[in-house]
Scaffold this motif. Structure first.
Motif, PDB file in Angstrom:
ATOM      1  N   MET A  10       0.823  -1.201   0.000  1.00  0.00           N
ATOM      2  CA  MET A  10       0.000   0.000   0.000  1.00  0.00           C
ATOM      3  C   MET A  10       0.868   1.266   0.000  1.00  0.00           C
ATOM      4  SD  MET A  10      -2.720  -1.465  -0.410  1.00  0.00           S
ATOM      5  CE  MET A  10      -3.480   0.109  -0.775  1.00  0.00           C
ATOM      6  N   ARG A  11       2.025   1.177   0.624  1.00  0.00           N
ATOM      7  CA  ARG A  11       2.939   2.326   0.583  1.00  0.00           C
ATOM      8  C   ARG A  11       3.430   2.562  -0.849  1.00  0.00           C
ATOM      9  NH1 ARG A  11       6.727   0.368   3.547  1.00  0.00           N
ATOM     10  NH2 ARG A  11       5.611   0.806   5.488  1.00  0.00           N
ATOM     11  N   ARG A  12       3.742   1.471  -1.531  1.00  0.00           N
ATOM     12  CA  ARG A  12       4.216   1.588  -2.926  1.00  0.00           C
ATOM     13  C   ARG A  12       3.116   2.126  -3.826  1.00  0.00           C
ATOM     14  NH1 ARG A  12       6.662   2.877  -6.706  1.00  0.00           N
ATOM     15  NH2 ARG A  12       7.682   1.608  -8.294  1.00  0.00           N
ATOM     16  N   VAL A  13       1.911   1.626  -3.658  1.00  0.00           N
ATOM     17  CA  VAL A  13       0.789   2.082  -4.473  1.00  0.00           C
ATOM     18  C   VAL A  13       0.495   3.558  -4.202  1.00  0.00           C
ATOM     19  CG1 VAL A  13      -1.706   1.829  -4.870  1.00  0.00           C
ATOM     20  CG2 VAL A  13      -0.263  -0.204  -4.698  1.00  0.00           C
ATOM     21  N   ALA A  14       0.491   3.917  -2.918  1.00  0.00           N
ATOM     22  CA  ALA A  14       0.184   5.296  -2.550  1.00  0.00           C
ATOM     23  C   ALA A  14       1.205   6.268  -3.129  1.00  0.00           C
ATOM     24  CB  ALA A  14       0.128   5.441  -1.028  1.00  0.00           C
ATOM     25  N   TRP A  15       2.491   5.947  -3.025  1.00  0.00           N
ATOM     26  CA  TRP A  15       3.519   6.848  -3.543  1.00  0.00           C
ATOM     27  C   TRP A  15       3.492   6.916  -5.065  1.00  0.00           C
ATOM     28  CZ3 TRP A  15       5.765  10.650  -1.292  1.00  0.00           C
ATOM     29  CH2 TRP A  15       6.009  10.633   0.079  1.00  0.00           C
ATOM     30  N   ARG A  16       3.103   5.831  -5.709  1.00  0.00           N
ATOM     31  CA  ARG A  16       3.038   5.823  -7.170  1.00  0.00           C
ATOM     32  C   ARG A  16       1.844   6.623  -7.700  1.00  0.00           C
ATOM     33  NH1 ARG A  16       5.597   4.127 -12.148  1.00  0.00           N
ATOM     34  NH2 ARG A  16       3.903   4.087 -13.677  1.00  0.00           N
ATOM     35  N   LEU A  17       0.689   6.471  -7.064  1.00  0.00           N
ATOM     36  CA  LEU A  17      -0.543   7.024  -7.624  1.00  0.00           C
ATOM     37  C   LEU A  17      -0.973   8.359  -7.029  1.00  0.00           C
ATOM     38  CD1 LEU A  17      -2.753   3.799  -7.892  1.00  0.00           C
ATOM     39  CD2 LEU A  17      -1.244   4.804  -9.608  1.00  0.00           C
ATOM     40  N   PHE A 195       1.326   7.644 -20.500  1.00  0.00           N
ATOM     41  CA  PHE A 195       2.534   6.837 -20.263  1.00  0.00           C
ATOM     42  C   PHE A 195       2.720   6.464 -18.790  1.00  0.00           C
ATOM     43  CE2 PHE A 195       3.204   9.514 -23.976  1.00  0.00           C
ATOM     44  CZ  PHE A 195       3.614   8.592 -24.923  1.00  0.00           C
ATOM     45  N   TYR A 196       2.012   7.161 -17.898  1.00  0.00           N
ATOM     46  CA  TYR A 196       2.274   6.969 -16.463  1.00  0.00           C
ATOM     47  C   TYR A 196       1.212   6.146 -15.747  1.00  0.00           C
ATOM     48  CZ  TYR A 196       3.756   8.060 -11.709  1.00  0.00           C
ATOM     49  OH  TYR A 196       4.187   7.957 -10.415  1.00  0.00           O
ATOM     50  N   MET A 197      -0.055   6.352 -16.055  1.00  0.00           N
ATOM     51  CA  MET A 197      -1.115   5.682 -15.314  1.00  0.00           C
ATOM     52  C   MET A 197      -1.215   4.210 -15.687  1.00  0.00           C
ATOM     53  SD  MET A 197      -4.313   8.366 -14.949  1.00  0.00           S
ATOM     54  CE  MET A 197      -5.131   7.446 -13.648  1.00  0.00           C
ATOM     55  N   THR A 198      -1.629   3.409 -14.706  1.00  0.00           N
ATOM     56  CA  THR A 198      -1.877   1.976 -14.898  1.00  0.00           C
ATOM     57  C   THR A 198      -3.342   1.717 -14.569  1.00  0.00           C
ATOM     58  OG1 THR A 198       0.383   1.529 -14.144  1.00  0.00           O
ATOM     59  CG2 THR A 198      -1.148  -0.349 -14.251  1.00  0.00           C
ATOM     60  N   ASP A 199      -4.046   1.034 -15.459  1.00  0.00           N
ATOM     61  CA  ASP A 199      -5.495   0.885 -15.302  1.00  0.00           C
ATOM     62  C   ASP A 199      -5.898   0.066 -14.078  1.00  0.00           C
ATOM     63  OD1 ASP A 199      -6.350   2.431 -17.460  1.00  0.00           O
ATOM     64  OD2 ASP A 199      -6.015   0.784 -18.866  1.00  0.00           O
ATOM     65  N   ARG A 200      -5.254  -1.086 -13.874  1.00  0.00           N
ATOM     66  CA  ARG A 200      -5.661  -2.009 -12.803  1.00  0.00           C
ATOM     67  C   ARG A 200      -4.432  -2.615 -12.141  1.00  0.00           C
ATOM     68  NH1 ARG A 200     -11.447  -3.005 -11.812  1.00  0.00           N
ATOM     69  NH2 ARG A 200     -12.532  -2.251 -13.674  1.00  0.00           N
ATOM     70  N   PRO A 201      -4.585  -3.131 -10.902  1.00  0.00           N
ATOM     71  CA  PRO A 201      -3.446  -3.759 -10.225  1.00  0.00           C
ATOM     72  C   PRO A 201      -2.823  -4.907 -11.021  1.00  0.00           C
ATOM     73  CG  PRO A 201      -5.205  -3.326  -8.656  1.00  0.00           C
ATOM     74  CD  PRO A 201      -5.759  -3.004 -10.011  1.00  0.00           C
ATOM     75  N   GLU A 202      -3.648  -5.635 -11.778  1.00  0.00           N
ATOM     76  CA  GLU A 202      -3.127  -6.758 -12.558  1.00  0.00           C
ATOM     77  C   GLU A 202      -2.044  -6.333 -13.552  1.00  0.00           C
ATOM     78  OE1 GLU A 202      -7.384  -7.792 -11.420  1.00  0.00           O
ATOM     79  OE2 GLU A 202      -6.234  -6.012 -11.994  1.00  0.00           O
ATOM     80  N   ALA A 204       0.135  -3.780 -13.044  1.00  0.00           N
ATOM     81  CA  ALA A 204       1.134  -2.939 -12.364  1.00  0.00           C
ATOM     82  C   ALA A 204       2.506  -3.605 -12.364  1.00  0.00           C
ATOM     83  CB  ALA A 204       0.685  -2.649 -10.938  1.00  0.00           C
ATOM     84  N   LYS A 205       3.285  -3.358 -13.402  1.00  0.00           N
ATOM     85  CA  LYS A 205       4.621  -3.930 -13.500  1.00  0.00           C
ATOM     86  C   LYS A 205       5.573  -3.286 -12.491  1.00  0.00           C
ATOM     87  CE  LYS A 205       4.130  -5.091 -18.398  1.00  0.00           C
ATOM     88  NZ  LYS A 205       4.641  -4.877 -19.777  1.00  0.00           N
ATOM     89  N   TRP A 206       5.194  -2.136 -11.948  1.00  0.00           N
ATOM     90  CA  TRP A 206       6.036  -1.446 -10.968  1.00  0.00           C
ATOM     91  C   TRP A 206       5.872  -2.031  -9.559  1.00  0.00           C
ATOM     92  CZ3 TRP A 206       2.238   0.690  -7.952  1.00  0.00           C
ATOM     93  CH2 TRP A 206       1.026   1.013  -8.575  1.00  0.00           C
ATOM     94  N   LEU A 207       4.958  -3.002  -9.380  1.00  0.00           N
ATOM     95  CA  LEU A 207       4.875  -3.767  -8.137  1.00  0.00           C
ATOM     96  C   LEU A 207       5.649  -5.069  -8.301  1.00  0.00           C
ATOM     97  CD1 LEU A 207       1.074  -3.453  -7.194  1.00  0.00           C
ATOM     98  CD2 LEU A 207       2.993  -2.327  -6.040  1.00  0.00           C
TER      99      LEU A 207
END
Length: 432
Positions: A10-17, A195-202, A204-207
């Motif tokens: 959740m920390r990674r997701v929060a900082w990314r989005l 180029f930056y947004m990711t539609d869904r967690p599935e 998310a290559k940055w996770l």
């Protein structure tokens, strides 16, 4: 192990989005309300009365209302990345076109088109966050996202004031430069979104693989848990009485928000201050509101309570409007507007945590958009009423009292919804 994995994910997701979507909303809100500063000189240059300006400021929300639900349905189908990019690029181009307004009808037309272009952005982001953050995180995350609105006032006010000072450069008025300069970031960031947004967690290559698997499992489990209680169809999102009630609550908060965004600079300037002083003083109330909103939302998440967090905040905002109407000095009006900012900002995150607790899928997309589109009509009624009443009375007081009444109505409806939820056994879905 699961707890540490959850925290890291959740920390990674929060900082990314979150910082990125905050930046997008920051630009959106500046382009939506910068006419409040333009009015300091534009109204005189174009001969606009308070009633003409108030109607034009509010007609934005007619376009917003008509296209909000279709826009969110499309976002749910094609993905946030493509649709948010489209929204931002089109609203940026239209916002820049305000530099070429010639009279009241072109002003009305562009405000309507700006609302149509921007429709879907805010509810789309609320829906987007529900794809990435479990319900227990949602009010806190929404509060961070929504902090961009008061931040845009804090930073945008002195910037807009400075741009108004470019009057005469290359033969353009200062307000024309303001529209052109402040529209450009929306177009640029719209391209960045692709180029930056990711539609869904599935996707998310940055996770890491472990983080992605945990988040997908968590969000799927949350959706499955709502299968029996939550509503999913498009018609469910449109017809649910709770959606309509939340829209009415949001109507009052929107009337208050856009009363501030559009009229606060002129209310402050009425005490004889310079344009630059107005720019800096207008940033004081939202600065306080940012802190209050985040702390209030975290308290709502921690306690799991929503109803009283909305009610108390609406009543605080209403009190502030009443005090602003009777303020006799610039210091008093800034103090009163601070209460309004704090109350309105604090009410929104717990309010927006409610719909995704009883709606999911297409119903959530439609329900959120319905709440936002109907509720944001308050953004027309508030500014229009203040301009109309001011033209007839010569004072802001009557209009401020009217908007304060709308916020009291929001508080009352929130209590009615909570009571009905307890009686019908759905308190957990709406009130808590």
């Amino acid at each position: 192990m699961d707890r540490s994995l959850e925290q890291a994910t959740m920390r990674r997701v929060a900082w990314r989005l979150v910082p990125f979507i905050c930046l997008l909303y920051f630009i959106a809100f500046i382009d939506r309300v910068n006419i409040g500063f333009a009015a300091l000189t534009m109204n005189k240059d174009l001969g606009f009365s308070s009633a003409v300006f108030g109607f034009g400021a509010g007609v934005f929300f007619f376009g917003y209302f008509l296209f909000e639900v279709p826009s969110n349905i499309i976002l749910d189908k094609v993905g946030a990345r493509l649709w948010i990019a489209r929204v931002m690029i089109t609203w940026g181009l239209i916002s820049g076109a305000f530099a070429f307004v010639k009279g009241e009808y072109s002003f009305y037309a562009l405000r309507f088109l700006l609302g149509a272009a921007e429709a879907g952005f805010f509810p789309g982001i609320i829906l987007y966050l529900s794809y990435w953050f479990p319900a227990r995180y949602r009010a806190g995350v929404v509060s961070l996202f929504m902090a961009a609105a008061p931040i845009s006032v804090v930073l945008g006010s002195p910037i807009s004031s400075a741009l108004l000072g470019m009057d005469g450069v290359l033969g353009l008025h200062g307000w024309q430069w303001m529209f052109l300069v402040e529209a450009a970031p929306a177009v640029v960031l719209g391209i960045v979104v692709l180029f930056y947004m990711t539609d869904r967690p599935e996707k998310a290559k940055w996770l890491s693989d472990e983080q992605r698997a945990w988040l997908v499992t968590e969000m799927n489990a949350e959706r499955s848990a709502k299968q029996t209680a939550a509503k999913h169809s498009v018609m469910a999102g449109l017809a649910d009485i709770r959606v309509l009630a939340l829209a009415l609550i949001y109507f009052g908060t929107s009337a208050g928000l856009y009363t501030l965004g559009i009229w606060a600079p002129q209310i402050i300037k009425s005490f004889g201050l310079s344009t630059m002083a107005v720019g800096f003083l207008n940033g004081v109330p939202p600065t306080l509101a940012i802190v209050a909103m985040i702390l209030w939302a975290r308290h709502s998440d921690r306690t799991g309570e929503r109803t009283w967090h909305v009610v108390i905040a609406c009543l605080v905002a209403s009190l502030g409007l009443l005090l602003a109407g009777g303020a006799a000095s610039a210091v008093a009006v800034i103090a009163a507007l601070s209460l309004v900012n704090i109350g309105i900002s604090a009410a929104k995150p717990p309010l927006w945590a409610m719909p995704t607790m009883f709606l999911s899928g297409p119903a959530a997309a439609v329900g959120i958009a319905t709440i936002n589109s109907i509720g944001n009509l308050g953004g027309f009624v508030g500014p229009w009423a203040i301009g109309w009443i001011k033209d007839r009375t010569g004072s802001f007081t009557g209009g401020l009292i009217f908007v304060a009444g709308l916020l009291v109505l929001s508080a009352v409806v929130t209590l009615i919804v909570a009571r009905a939820g307890r009686r019908g056994g759905t308190a957990d879905a709406v009130a808590h």
